[in-house]
Design a protein around this motif. Structure first.
Motif, PDB file in Angstrom:
ATOM      1  N   MET A  67       0.819  -1.209   0.000  1.00 12.30           N
ATOM      2  CA  MET A  67       0.000   0.000   0.000  1.00 12.30           C
ATOM      3  C   MET A  67       0.857   1.264   0.000  1.00 12.30           C
ATOM      4  O   MET A  67       0.464   2.314   0.486  1.00 12.30           O
ATOM      5  N   GLY A  68       2.047   1.151  -0.577  1.00 17.36           N
ATOM      6  CA  GLY A  68       2.905   2.307  -0.773  1.00 17.36           C
ATOM      7  C   GLY A  68       2.709   2.869  -2.171  1.00 17.36           C
ATOM      8  O   GLY A  68       1.707   2.607  -2.835  1.00 17.36           O
ATOM      9  N   PRO A  69       3.681   3.635  -2.665  1.00 16.13           N
ATOM     10  CA  PRO A  69       3.558   4.282  -3.974  1.00 16.13           C
ATOM     11  C   PRO A  69       3.849   3.359  -5.152  1.00 16.13           C
ATOM     12  O   PRO A  69       3.919   3.813  -6.288  1.00 16.13           O
ATOM     13  N   GLY A  70       4.035   2.084  -4.906  1.00 16.73           N
ATOM     14  CA  GLY A  70       4.259   1.118  -5.970  1.00 16.73           C
ATOM     15  C   GLY A  70       5.607   0.433  -5.826  1.00 16.73           C
ATOM     16  O   GLY A  70       6.535   1.011  -5.267  1.00 16.73           O
ATOM     17  N   PRO A  71       5.676  -0.835  -6.299  1.00 17.21           N
ATOM     18  CA  PRO A  71       4.600  -1.527  -6.987  1.00 17.21           C
ATOM     19  C   PRO A  71       3.436  -1.865  -6.060  1.00 17.21           C
ATOM     20  O   PRO A  71       3.621  -2.008  -4.854  1.00 17.21           O
ATOM     21  N   ALA A  72       2.264  -1.962  -6.656  1.00 20.56           N
ATOM     22  CA  ALA A  72       1.080  -2.408  -5.930  1.00 20.56           C
ATOM     23  C   ALA A  72       0.942  -3.916  -6.113  1.00 20.56           C
ATOM     24  O   ALA A  72       1.614  -4.522  -6.960  1.00 20.56           O
ATOM     25  N   ASN A  73       0.080  -4.528  -5.330  1.00 24.13           N
ATOM     26  CA  ASN A  73      -0.169  -5.965  -5.504  1.00 24.13           C
ATOM     27  C   ASN A  73      -0.757  -6.235  -6.880  1.00 24.13           C
ATOM     28  O   ASN A  73      -1.596  -5.471  -7.371  1.00 24.13           O
ATOM     29  N   ALA A  74      -0.294  -7.312  -7.489  1.00 21.28           N
ATOM     30  CA  ALA A  74      -0.797  -7.684  -8.807  1.00 21.28           C
ATOM     31  C   ALA A  74      -2.081  -8.495  -8.670  1.00 21.28           C
ATOM     32  O   ALA A  74      -2.254  -9.270  -7.731  1.00 21.28           O
ATOM     33  N   HIS A  75      -2.973  -8.313  -9.619  1.00 18.47           N
ATOM     34  CA  HIS A  75      -4.212  -9.075  -9.663  1.00 18.47           C
ATOM     35  C   HIS A  75      -3.886 -10.561  -9.880  1.00 18.47           C
ATOM     36  O   HIS A  75      -3.023 -10.899 -10.708  1.00 18.47           O
ATOM     37  N   PRO A  76      -4.535 -11.485  -9.154  1.00 21.95           N
ATOM     38  CA  PRO A  76      -4.233 -12.919  -9.319  1.00 21.95           C
ATOM     39  C   PRO A  76      -4.358 -13.400 -10.760  1.00 21.95           C
ATOM     40  O   PRO A  76      -3.582 -14.253 -11.202  1.00 21.95           O
ATOM     41  N   ALA A 336     -12.033   4.981  -2.897  1.00 19.18           N
ATOM     42  CA  ALA A 336     -11.018   4.517  -1.957  1.00 19.18           C
ATOM     43  C   ALA A 336     -10.292   5.698  -1.322  1.00 19.18           C
ATOM     44  O   ALA A 336      -9.998   5.699  -0.114  1.00 19.18           O
ATOM     45  N   HIS A 337     -10.011   6.709  -2.117  1.00 20.85           N
ATOM     46  CA  HIS A 337      -9.365   7.941  -1.621  1.00 20.85           C
ATOM     47  C   HIS A 337     -10.244   8.623  -0.572  1.00 20.85           C
ATOM     48  O   HIS A 337      -9.752   9.027   0.496  1.00 20.85           O
ATOM     49  N   ALA A 338     -11.540   8.741  -0.853  1.00 26.29           N
ATOM     50  CA  ALA A 338     -12.459   9.382   0.100  1.00 26.29           C
ATOM     51  C   ALA A 338     -12.553   8.574   1.386  1.00 26.29           C
ATOM     52  O   ALA A 338     -12.569   9.131   2.497  1.00 26.29           O
ATOM     53  N   GLN A 339     -12.605   7.266   1.266  1.00 24.15           N
ATOM     54  CA  GLN A 339     -12.670   6.391   2.439  1.00 24.15           C
ATOM     55  C   GLN A 339     -11.417   6.544   3.298  1.00 24.15           C
ATOM     56  O   GLN A 339     -11.487   6.613   4.536  1.00 24.15           O
ATOM     57  N   LEU A 340     -10.263   6.584   2.652  1.00 22.43           N
ATOM     58  CA  LEU A 340      -9.004   6.727   3.389  1.00 22.43           C
ATOM     59  C   LEU A 340      -8.981   8.021   4.183  1.00 22.43           C
ATOM     60  O   LEU A 340      -8.672   8.030   5.382  1.00 22.43           O
ATOM     61  N   TRP A 341      -9.345   9.127   3.535  1.00 24.61           N
ATOM     62  CA  TRP A 341      -9.237  10.414   4.220  1.00 24.61           C
ATOM     63  C   TRP A 341     -10.311  10.604   5.284  1.00 24.61           C
ATOM     64  O   TRP A 341     -10.088  11.304   6.281  1.00 24.61           O
ATOM     65  N   GLU A 342     -11.439   9.953   5.124  1.00 25.54           N
ATOM     66  CA  GLU A 342     -12.429   9.995   6.201  1.00 25.54           C
ATOM     67  C   GLU A 342     -11.842   9.350   7.459  1.00 25.54           C
ATOM     68  O   GLU A 342     -12.005   9.868   8.580  1.00 25.54           O
ATOM     69  N   GLY A 343     -11.161   8.230   7.284  1.00 30.66           N
ATOM     70  CA  GLY A 343     -10.546   7.560   8.420  1.00 30.66           C
ATOM     71  C   GLY A 343      -9.358   8.315   8.980  1.00 30.66           C
ATOM     72  O   GLY A 343      -9.156   8.378  10.205  1.00 30.66           O
ATOM     73  N   LEU A 344      -8.537   8.906   8.107  1.00 33.57           N
ATOM     74  CA  LEU A 344      -7.374   9.659   8.578  1.00 33.57           C
ATOM     75  C   LEU A 344      -7.787  10.927   9.331  1.00 33.57           C
ATOM     76  O   LEU A 344      -7.154  11.305  10.326  1.00 33.57           O
ATOM     77  N   VAL A 403       0.657   6.663   1.037  1.00 36.94           N
ATOM     78  CA  VAL A 403      -0.230   5.507   0.937  1.00 36.94           C
ATOM     79  C   VAL A 403      -0.739   5.416  -0.494  1.00 36.94           C
ATOM     80  O   VAL A 403      -1.373   6.355  -0.996  1.00 36.94           O
ATOM     81  N   GLY A 404      -0.472   4.286  -1.142  1.00 38.42           N
ATOM     82  CA  GLY A 404      -0.943   4.082  -2.494  1.00 38.42           C
ATOM     83  C   GLY A 404      -2.272   3.343  -2.515  1.00 38.42           C
ATOM     84  O   GLY A 404      -2.465   2.355  -1.797  1.00 38.42           O
ATOM     85  N   LEU A 405      -3.183   3.837  -3.325  1.00 37.30           N
ATOM     86  CA  LEU A 405      -4.480   3.184  -3.573  1.00 37.30           C
ATOM     87  C   LEU A 405      -4.564   2.985  -5.079  1.00 37.30           C
ATOM     88  O   LEU A 405      -5.094   3.824  -5.799  1.00 37.30           O
TER      89      LEU A 405
END
Length: 440
Positions: A67-76, A336-344, A403-405
């Motif tokens: 969940m950083g600036p990359g690489p992100a997790n790859a889709h299975p 996802a961005h809105a959800q993150l900042w609501e929590g932060l 935090v990367g989304l």
């Protein structure tokens, strides 16, 4: 007789195996021997040094939430594509896959240009390929700098013989159209470089009006979208973008190793009209483009061995983009961005980028509160939750978390995991937000 010979051979094999396990070389060392066919080359056979032999055993990788600036997790599904059988890099079935990739990139970039391909390398490869083909010695290159990627583009353009001028703003801000207009009118550049998603600072650079400005002044517009493409809107043709590149490892949810690239008609005309050779044979789009079918109906010619399994992965990534659709993909990242900042905000944390319109949804930069050890929180997130939360880079080093989304990671469950890591890590340090410190 045959049984006796077989028995002797078996005993010999067992002895050789035991000697190898014990670290004893079993290879002849006498000069002039014919071991390994060396008597035909004139070279002396020597004992093989096993001191650095390895690796051994089956590779095991720990599960991490990147969940950083990359690489992100790859889709299975993308990872699975890389396990498919190899094809030859000039086999018709593989060339057909390359054609599917070119088509998928036209949708991703939102362009009608036929000149799309994958550079064999990461986002840096895309940057260098684009600049190497569009910049000739003596060209004035205007670079927007509000983080490390503009600075690196300026460095590359200078190495290519360009006369580099920059328009710079402090970290955390975007460059205004007025600033760009003034710089273009003053310097009359052959090319303007901008980074849409500056991952070192978390800034989204607006491209509104920039394409029209460049066309009016005879400049090409080259855009870096490595940390943004697929996560935020990008419309190459509608916005007048002449050249663009990105990376496979961020919002496309593929492993690192491919750099999607597009040239529009004005950029292709500049390439074809060069008076000097492209300095890099490896990145010369006059050659690489032919391998990708840019010169059809002329036959394709070999340039380098295409990254077969990597291309499978990108083909599958582009299929996922097409199935979801760009509008839905952009909306998912925004949610996802809105959800993150609501929590932060609930934790009293603040964004590094002050102007909401300049905030990049895909790479979020969060101010480190006074008295909080950012690295301790990041270590705690990894050790307890297996979550990567990165620190700052370049001008933001020690000042922010990033935090990367992006892509497969832009999902509610992943956001909640990141928030849990922040909540726990801050509590361990005894952090209590000041009254009224919530982010706007």
């Amino acid at each position: 007789m045959l049984r006796a010979t077989a028995a002797l051979l078996l005993l010999l094999a067992l002895a050789l195996g035991a000697a190898a396990q014990a670290g004893v070389s079993t290879h002849p060392a006498a000069e002039g021997s014919c071991a390994f066919g060396l008597c035909h080359s004139g070279e002396a056979a020597a004992a093989v040094d096993d001191a650095h032999r390895g690796p051994a055993g089956v590779l095991e990788i720990p599960q991490r939430f990147l969940m950083g600036p990359g690489p992100a997790n790859a889709h299975p599904r993308i990872l699975a594509a890389q396990s498919l059988p190899l094809l030859g890099h000039m086999h018709p079935p593989f060339l057909a896959i390359m054609d599917e990739i070119r088509q998928g990139l036209r949708y991703l970039f939102q362009t009608s240009s036929n000149y799309t391909l994958l550079a064999s390398g990461t986002g840096h490869a895309g940057m260098e390929m684009a600049l190497a083909n569009l910049v000739e010695p003596g060209d004035t290159v205007l670079v927007g700098v509000n983080g490390i990627w503009g600075a690196r583009a300026a460095d590359m353009a200078e190495r290519l013989g360009g006369k580099v001028v920059t328009v710079e703003v402090p970290a955390g801000r975007s460059i205004s159209l007025q600033q760009l207009t003034e710089a273009v009118e003053k310097h009359s550049p052959a090319l303007l470089f901008l980074t849409q998603g500056e991952s070192s600072t978390g800034v989204l650079q607006s491209l509104a009006g920039v394409g029209e400005l460049c066309r009016a002044r005879g400049a090409l517009l080259l855009v870096d979208t490595v940390a943004a493409l697929g996560g935020v809107p990008f419309l190459a043709d509608a916005w007048g973008v002449d050249a663009v590149y990105t990376g496979s490892q961020k919002c496309l949810s593929a492993p690192p190793g491919a750099a999607p690239l597009m040239l529009g008609p004005r950029a292709v005309a500049r390439l074809r009209g060069r008076t000097t050779k492209v300095v890099s044979y490896n990145w010369d789009l006059n050659l690489v483009g032919n391998y990708w079918g840019w010169d059809e109906p002329a036959p394709r010619t070999y340039h380098h061995t295409g990254m077969v399994s990597m291309w499978y992965a990108v083909r599958e990534a582009l299929a996922l983009v097409a199935e979801e659709g760009l509008p839905a993909m952009w909306a998912r990242h925004a949610a996802a961005h809105a959800q993150l900042w609501e929590g932060l905000r609930a934790l009293g944390l603040e964004p590094f980028v002050e102007d909401p319109k300049d905030r990049l949804t895909t790479v979020n930069t969060i101010k480190v509160p006074e008295g909080v050890d950012w690295s301790a929180l990041s270590r705690h997130a990894m050790e307890r939750y297996s979550v990567e939360i990165s620190g700052g880079l370049g001008p933001t080093a020690g000042k922010v978390w990033r935090v990367g989304l992006m892509g497969y990671n832009a999902r509610p469950a992943n956001v909640e995991l990141v928030l849990a890591a922040f909540r726990s890590g801050l509590a361990l340090q005894g952090y209590r937000p000041a009254v009224g410190a919530a982010a706007s």
